[in-house]
Write a protein that holds these residues in place. Structure first.
Motif, PDB file in Angstrom:
ATOM      1  N   LEU A 183       0.825  -1.210   0.000  1.00  0.00           N
ATOM      2  CA  LEU A 183       0.000   0.000   0.000  1.00  0.00           C
ATOM      3  C   LEU A 183       0.856   1.257   0.000  1.00  0.00           C
ATOM      4  CD1 LEU A 183      -2.889  -0.968   2.441  1.00  0.00           C
ATOM      5  CD2 LEU A 183      -3.097  -0.415   0.014  1.00  0.00           C
ATOM      6  N   VAL A 184       2.018   1.187   0.639  1.00  0.00           N
ATOM      7  CA  VAL A 184       2.914   2.346   0.650  1.00  0.00           C
ATOM      8  C   VAL A 184       3.319   2.710  -0.775  1.00  0.00           C
ATOM      9  CG1 VAL A 184       5.171   3.201   1.364  1.00  0.00           C
ATOM     10  CG2 VAL A 184       3.774   1.902   2.979  1.00  0.00           C
ATOM     11  N   THR A 185       3.787   1.715  -1.534  1.00  0.00           N
ATOM     12  CA  THR A 185       4.209   2.011  -2.902  1.00  0.00           C
ATOM     13  C   THR A 185       3.028   2.311  -3.811  1.00  0.00           C
ATOM     14  OG1 THR A 185       5.779   1.344  -4.613  1.00  0.00           O
ATOM     15  CG2 THR A 185       4.254  -0.327  -3.833  1.00  0.00           C
ATOM     16  N   ALA A 186       1.875   1.684  -3.521  1.00  0.00           N
ATOM     17  CA  ALA A 186       0.702   1.928  -4.347  1.00  0.00           C
ATOM     18  C   ALA A 186       0.256   3.380  -4.266  1.00  0.00           C
ATOM     19  CB  ALA A 186      -0.439   1.003  -3.928  1.00  0.00           C
ATOM     20  N   THR A 187       0.326   3.982  -3.080  1.00  0.00           N
ATOM     21  CA  THR A 187      -0.105   5.378  -2.952  1.00  0.00           C
ATOM     22  C   THR A 187       0.798   6.305  -3.760  1.00  0.00           C
ATOM     23  OG1 THR A 187       1.210   5.648  -0.916  1.00  0.00           O
ATOM     24  CG2 THR A 187      -1.124   5.046  -0.662  1.00  0.00           C
ATOM     25  N   THR A 188       2.094   6.024  -3.803  1.00  0.00           N
ATOM     26  CA  THR A 188       3.012   6.845  -4.587  1.00  0.00           C
ATOM     27  C   THR A 188       2.727   6.693  -6.074  1.00  0.00           C
ATOM     28  OG1 THR A 188       4.672   6.368  -2.896  1.00  0.00           O
ATOM     29  CG2 THR A 188       5.425   7.481  -4.893  1.00  0.00           C
ATOM     30  N   ALA A 189       2.491   5.464  -6.509  1.00  0.00           N
ATOM     31  CA  ALA A 189       2.176   5.228  -7.919  1.00  0.00           C
ATOM     32  C   ALA A 189       0.876   5.913  -8.310  1.00  0.00           C
ATOM     33  CB  ALA A 189       2.085   3.728  -8.186  1.00  0.00           C
ATOM     34  N   LEU A 190      -0.114   5.852  -7.423  1.00  0.00           N
ATOM     35  CA  LEU A 190      -1.395   6.513  -7.701  1.00  0.00           C
ATOM     36  C   LEU A 190      -1.226   8.018  -7.803  1.00  0.00           C
ATOM     37  CD1 LEU A 190      -3.780   4.484  -5.364  1.00  0.00           C
ATOM     38  CD2 LEU A 190      -3.913   4.604  -7.868  1.00  0.00           C
ATOM     39  N   ASP A 191      -0.330   8.582  -6.993  1.00  0.00           N
ATOM     40  CA  ASP A 191      -0.128  10.024  -7.033  1.00  0.00           C
ATOM     41  C   ASP A 191       0.472  10.454  -8.373  1.00  0.00           C
ATOM     42  OD1 ASP A 191      -0.196  12.513  -5.189  1.00  0.00           O
ATOM     43  OD2 ASP A 191       1.790  12.611  -6.130  1.00  0.00           O
ATOM     44  N   LEU A 192       1.302   9.619  -8.962  1.00  0.00           N
ATOM     45  CA  LEU A 192       1.864   9.949 -10.277  1.00  0.00           C
ATOM     46  C   LEU A 192       0.833   9.825 -11.384  1.00  0.00           C
ATOM     47  CD1 LEU A 192       5.379   8.250 -10.104  1.00  0.00           C
ATOM     48  CD2 LEU A 192       4.861  10.687  -9.999  1.00  0.00           C
ATOM     49  N   ASN A 225      -0.101   8.876   8.109  1.00  0.00           N
ATOM     50  CA  ASN A 225      -0.108  10.020   9.027  1.00  0.00           C
ATOM     51  C   ASN A 225       0.717  11.203   8.535  1.00  0.00           C
ATOM     52  OD1 ASN A 225      -1.751   8.772  11.028  1.00  0.00           O
ATOM     53  ND2 ASN A 225       0.025   7.613  11.753  1.00  0.00           N
ATOM     54  N   ASN A 226       1.587  10.958   7.554  1.00  0.00           N
ATOM     55  CA  ASN A 226       2.469  12.020   7.060  1.00  0.00           C
ATOM     56  C   ASN A 226       2.530  11.988   5.527  1.00  0.00           C
ATOM     57  OD1 ASN A 226       3.931  12.730   9.844  1.00  0.00           O
ATOM     58  ND2 ASN A 226       3.947  10.499   9.619  1.00  0.00           N
ATOM     59  N   PHE A 227       1.366  11.968   4.896  1.00  0.00           N
ATOM     60  CA  PHE A 227       1.358  11.672   3.467  1.00  0.00           C
ATOM     61  C   PHE A 227       2.056  12.735   2.632  1.00  0.00           C
ATOM     62  CE2 PHE A 227      -0.587  11.202  -0.783  1.00  0.00           C
ATOM     63  CZ  PHE A 227      -0.114   9.923  -1.041  1.00  0.00           C
ATOM     64  N   GLU A 228       1.869  13.998   2.960  1.00  0.00           N
ATOM     65  CA  GLU A 228       2.543  15.049   2.180  1.00  0.00           C
ATOM     66  C   GLU A 228       4.054  14.929   2.316  1.00  0.00           C
ATOM     67  OE1 GLU A 228       1.027  16.832   0.015  1.00  0.00           O
ATOM     68  OE2 GLU A 228      -0.884  15.970   0.624  1.00  0.00           O
ATOM     69  N   GLN A 229       4.535  14.593   3.506  1.00  0.00           N
ATOM     70  CA  GLN A 229       5.966  14.389   3.685  1.00  0.00           C
ATOM     71  C   GLN A 229       6.425  13.145   2.926  1.00  0.00           C
ATOM     72  OE1 GLN A 229       8.237  16.464   5.248  1.00  0.00           O
ATOM     73  NE2 GLN A 229       9.673  15.051   4.244  1.00  0.00           N
ATOM     74  N   HIS A 230       5.579  12.132   2.902  1.00  0.00           N
ATOM     75  CA  HIS A 230       5.877  10.920   2.143  1.00  0.00           C
ATOM     76  C   HIS A 230       6.115  11.259   0.672  1.00  0.00           C
ATOM     77  CE1 HIS A 230       5.515   6.833   0.577  1.00  0.00           C
ATOM     78  NE2 HIS A 230       4.543   7.241  -0.204  1.00  0.00           N
ATOM     79  N   LEU A 231       5.278  12.126   0.111  1.00  0.00           N
ATOM     80  CA  LEU A 231       5.449  12.537  -1.287  1.00  0.00           C
ATOM     81  C   LEU A 231       6.718  13.370  -1.465  1.00  0.00           C
ATOM     82  CD1 LEU A 231       1.790  13.431  -2.326  1.00  0.00           C
ATOM     83  CD2 LEU A 231       3.048  11.295  -2.710  1.00  0.00           C
ATOM     84  N   LYS A 232       7.025  14.200  -0.461  1.00  0.00           N
ATOM     85  CA  LYS A 232       8.265  14.988  -0.528  1.00  0.00           C
ATOM     86  C   LYS A 232       9.490  14.064  -0.476  1.00  0.00           C
ATOM     87  CE  LYS A 232       6.426  19.240   1.524  1.00  0.00           C
ATOM     88  NZ  LYS A 232       6.483  20.168   2.680  1.00  0.00           N
ATOM     89  N   ASP A 233       9.399  13.015   0.330  1.00  0.00           N
ATOM     90  CA  ASP A 233      10.489  12.046   0.398  1.00  0.00           C
ATOM     91  C   ASP A 233      10.711  11.410  -0.975  1.00  0.00           C
ATOM     92  OD1 ASP A 233      10.728  12.553   3.098  1.00  0.00           O
ATOM     93  OD2 ASP A 233       9.605  10.770   3.717  1.00  0.00           O
ATOM     94  N   TYR A 234       9.614  11.081  -1.641  1.00  0.00           N
ATOM     95  CA  TYR A 234       9.740  10.484  -2.974  1.00  0.00           C
ATOM     96  C   TYR A 234      10.348  11.479  -3.959  1.00  0.00           C
ATOM     97  CZ  TYR A 234       8.641   8.691  -7.561  1.00  0.00           C
ATOM     98  OH  TYR A 234       8.742   8.280  -8.872  1.00  0.00           O
TER      99      TYR A 234
END
Length: 304
Positions: free
Chosen positions: A142-151, A203-212
């Motif tokens: 699910l962690v990687t899926a959310t990043t892929a979905l954001d792209l 809990n930190n999704f915007e930071q998660h995207l910044k990390d990516y």
């Protein structure tokens, strides 16, 4: 349903599954490249190592010219495994929560609501798809899926692009491992580490995207394998058991075949960056055997 590109991303976990490295923020020739030439030690022709990540923004990445040229000079294209529909189905089944479990079993009510809102409101995942697919996936997927979905549509899979080039070049294509080996390694990812990684993401999704985004910068602009590994590590809750089983043990198991390949044919290896970097990575292993492994800079290679 999960789209074909996302299914492919689930099979290749290179983006999210990092290596445990002591990164002190310094850069040198051991880290500051993603393309490497292997020569010396009696080789008649050089081989090449290309560190890749699972997926990247399409608008920011295309296969560099120097990478294409290196592939033209090689007879064999090697990656961690050969993927087909059968292996994808087998892996997709393996990464579901065992015994028909649910992600609900691992998150608090607040975290579960945040996950549902993220998938269903932000990314328009339908209730049916969430219920039967996403909620049944193991946390790290699910962690990687959310990043892929954001792209969204702005996504490219380097391994797929390289495989297409290899076929056009009529290169022999080989996998170093098998889908069962991949599954066995994944199964050793402790669930507690997966859960913590998902909790951080939710809990930190915007930071998660910044990390990516930072990982993308380190990969494309700085070409720094150590920093790419350090950033991807954030998505694994720094799971040492997983790093050991997924990366360190596998590259050691593959090494005899890798050495045999470069001794007999010019070979282009496309492997996840963590397989190459660090004290236990392939670059260091080859150097200890007497091979010369030197970096090839791509960051000025914009004519792609």
């Amino acid at each position: 349903m999960i789209g074909s590109n996302l299914k492919s991303s689930l099979l290749s976990l290179t983006l999210i599954l990092g290596t445990i490295l002591a990164c002190n923020g310094q850069t040198d020739d051991n880290t500051n490249a993603v393309l490497w030439e292997v020569s010396g030690n009696g080789l008649s022709k050089p081989s090449y190592l290309y560190g890749i990540v699972n997926f990247l923004p399409k608008k920011e990445y295309s296969v560099p010219r120097k990478v294409k040229n290196a592939m033209k000079d090689c007879e064999v294209f090697a990656t961690k495994l050969i993927s087909d529909n059968s292996s994808q189905k087998k892996f997709n089944k393996a990464v579901r929560i065992p015994n028909d479990g649910w992600i609900n079993d691992y998150l608090t009510d607040d975290e579960l609501n945040q996950l549902r809102l993220l998938l269903m409101m932000r990314y328009d995942v339908r209730e049916h798809a969430y219920h039967f697919n996403y909620s049944r996936l193991q946390p790290i997927i699910l962690v990687t899926a959310t990043t892929a979905l954001d792209l969204g549509k702005n996504i490219i899979f380097p391994e797929e692009e390289l495989s297409d080039i290899a076929r056009k070049n009529k290169m022999t294509v080989k996998g170093l491992g098998t889908i069962q080996e991949e599954i066995n390694a994944f199964e050793k990812f402790p669930i507690k580490d997966q859960v913590e990684a998902l909790k951080y993401t939710v809990n930190n999704f915007e930071q998660h995207l910044k990390d990516y985004s930072q990982l993308v910068k380190y990969y494309i602009e700085e070409e720094n394998l150590e920093r790419v590994s350090d950033e991807t590590l954030k998505a694994t809750n720094e799971s040492k058991p997983f790093q050991q089983h997924y990366y360190t043990e596998r590259i050691k198991n593959w090494y005899p075949e890798i050495k045999n390949a470069i001794n007999n044919n010019s070979t282009f290896f496309a492997l996840g960056a963590p397989f190459l970097a660090g004290e236990d990575g392939l670059i260091q292993m080859l150097r200890e055997e007497g091979f010369e492994v030197k970096p090839i800079a791509l960051n000025k290679d914009k004519n792609q």
